[in-house]
Design a protein around this motif. Structure first.
Motif, mmCIF file in Angstrom:
data_model
loop_
_atom_site.group_PDB
_atom_site.id
_atom_site.type_symbol
_atom_site.label_atom_id
_atom_site.label_comp_id
_atom_site.label_asym_id
_atom_site.label_seq_id
_atom_site.Cartn_x
_atom_site.Cartn_y
_atom_site.Cartn_z
ATOM 1 N N LEU A 1 0.812 -1.213 0.000
ATOM 2 C CA LEU A 1 0.000 0.000 0.000
ATOM 3 C C LEU A 1 0.849 1.269 0.000
ATOM 4 O O LEU A 1 0.434 2.310 0.502
ATOM 5 C CB LEU A 1 -0.953 0.011 1.207
ATOM 6 N N GLN A 2 2.055 1.161 -0.566
ATOM 7 C CA GLN A 2 2.941 2.318 -0.616
ATOM 8 C C GLN A 2 2.434 3.368 -1.586
ATOM 9 O O GLN A 2 2.627 4.571 -1.372
ATOM 10 C CB GLN A 2 4.350 1.875 -1.008
ATOM 11 N N ARG B 1 -4.432 3.228 -3.239
ATOM 12 C CA ARG B 1 -5.065 2.656 -2.056
ATOM 13 C C ARG B 1 -6.591 2.561 -2.165
ATOM 14 O O ARG B 1 -7.171 1.529 -1.801
ATOM 15 C CB ARG B 1 -4.673 3.461 -0.818
ATOM 16 N N VAL C 1 -7.394 -0.490 -4.133
ATOM 17 C CA VAL C 1 -7.065 -1.722 -3.404
ATOM 18 C C VAL C 1 -8.113 -2.000 -2.334
ATOM 19 O O VAL C 1 -8.585 -3.132 -2.174
ATOM 20 C CB VAL C 1 -5.668 -1.615 -2.762
ATOM 21 N N TYR C 2 -8.513 -0.964 -1.588
ATOM 22 C CA TYR C 2 -9.555 -1.132 -0.574
ATOM 23 C C TYR C 2 -10.872 -1.557 -1.223
ATOM 24 O O TYR C 2 -11.609 -2.401 -0.678
ATOM 25 C CB TYR C 2 -9.757 0.174 0.204
ATOM 26 N N LYS D 1 -0.027 5.602 -2.571
ATOM 27 C CA LYS D 1 -1.201 6.191 -1.944
ATOM 28 C C LYS D 1 -2.346 6.384 -2.935
ATOM 29 O O LYS D 1 -3.515 6.254 -2.578
ATOM 30 C CB LYS D 1 -0.823 7.524 -1.312
ATOM 31 N N ASP E 1 -0.986 -6.081 -3.688
ATOM 32 C CA ASP E 1 -1.618 -5.455 -2.532
ATOM 33 C C ASP E 1 -3.051 -5.939 -2.340
ATOM 34 O O ASP E 1 -3.498 -6.176 -1.207
ATOM 35 C CB ASP E 1 -1.596 -3.934 -2.681
#
Length: 314
Positions: free
Chosen positions: A223-224, A229, A232-233, A226, A293
């Motif tokens: 999760l580097q 993210r 991914v969530y 940003k 991720d």
């Protein structure tokens, strides 16, 4: 409770193998290309052998159990939902969006699905319809898109020939053919001295994929990115929350399932994203970080979701 604890033990076993891959990369065993070598060997050799070995021994009626309808439409729905959300919010390119859709709908039916089906559901054959669905439908479509979008070439011939370039599909269809033949003639037609080496190669597929996944974690911070993210969530919520809810609604109110079959449909829908998605992303060098991720986060959250499902439905 015993079955649930056994399933958690299965997750622990998987985690240990991933850690082994991480340590292998950290100690630089195999050199900088070790991860890619494992990915390629699993893609072209061990995974097709595994699919053939499993499906050829499975009764043909179990392979095409009616629960495949629930698995198909719940997976298709969350895949299309991700593509819609990507168009509205994330704006990824076609290749990365394809990886995201796969991360949302692709079930870890081998590495985690088999132990979950065995320990919680008591019947490992329940994952067979998912194996067929993913390898015969979703995988060829996704890999065709990846092939076209990453190579920049497209033609009717290229699309029609795409299934011939999918070793997993070839292995799966070969296994289904042998299963059907065995049902027709009344015995398994493959001699033991031929089946055994195929099966031995297949047994190495799961640890090989898991170790390659562990190697990919070394030197990177999950999760580097940003900006990625939210996607991914979103993938994790679609995979571990929305897909089981859709599976429940389809299984109970459309297919009329109840009891163990209903429970199995919902539990299997809560499986994390499969490591094969990262394998495909690495193969086409598209969305690798995003795939890693999404798989990692859905694998971490999946046991919690399955525990909740077990508490509510078992």
């Amino acid at each position: 409770m015993t079955g649930l604890l056994s399933a958690m033990q299965g997750f622990f076993v998987i985690a240990v193998i991933i850690v082994a891959g991480y340590v292998t990369a950290r100690m630089r065993i195999g050199g900088p290309s070790a991860q890619m070598v494992l990915n390629k060997v699993s893609f072209f050799v061990t995974n097709p052998c595994l699919m053939f070995a499993i499906l050829s021994k499975e009764p043909i009626l179990e392979i095409f159990h009616s629960s495949i309808v629930v698995a198909f439409f719940s997976a298709l729905t969350v895949g299309l939902l991700f593509l819609l959300l990507n168009r509205l919010f994330f704006h990824m390119g076609a290749a990365d969006a394809t990886v995201g859709a796969l991360n949302s709908l692709y079930l870890n039916s081998n590495n985690i699905g088999l132990p979950i089906a065995t320990y919680i559901l008591g019947n490992p054959a329940l994952v067979a319809p998912i194996l067929v669905m993913q390898q015969a439908i979703f995988t060829p479509i996704a890999l065709t898109v990846l092939d076209i979008t990453t190579s920049g070439k497209t033609s009717a011939k290229r699309i029609l020939m795409q299934p011939l370039h999918q070793p997993l599909l070839i292995g799966s269809l070969g296994g289904i053919l042998i299963s059907a033949l065995a049902a027709k003639i009344g015995y398994y037609p493959i001699p033991k001295f031929i089946y055994d080496p195929i099966n031995i190669l297949g047994q190495s597929a799961v640890p090989m994929i898991l170790m390659a996944f562990g190697m990919s974690i070394y030197g990177t911070t999950p999760l580097q990115n940003k900006s990625a993210r939210p996607a991914v969530y979103t993938v994790t919520v679609l995979k571990n929350v929305i897909m089981p809810i859709i599976a429940f609604l389809l299984a109970k109110y459309v297919m009329g399932f109840s009891g163990k079959v209903l429970y199995a449909c919902v539990v299997l829908a809560a499986l994390p994203a499969g490591q094969n998605v990262y394998n495909y992303a690495a193969r086409y060098k598209a969305g690798m970080e995003f795939a890693r991720d999404g798989i990692l986060l859905s694998t971490v959250t999946s046991p919690v979701c399955i525990a909740l499902i077990a508490a509510l439905l078992s």
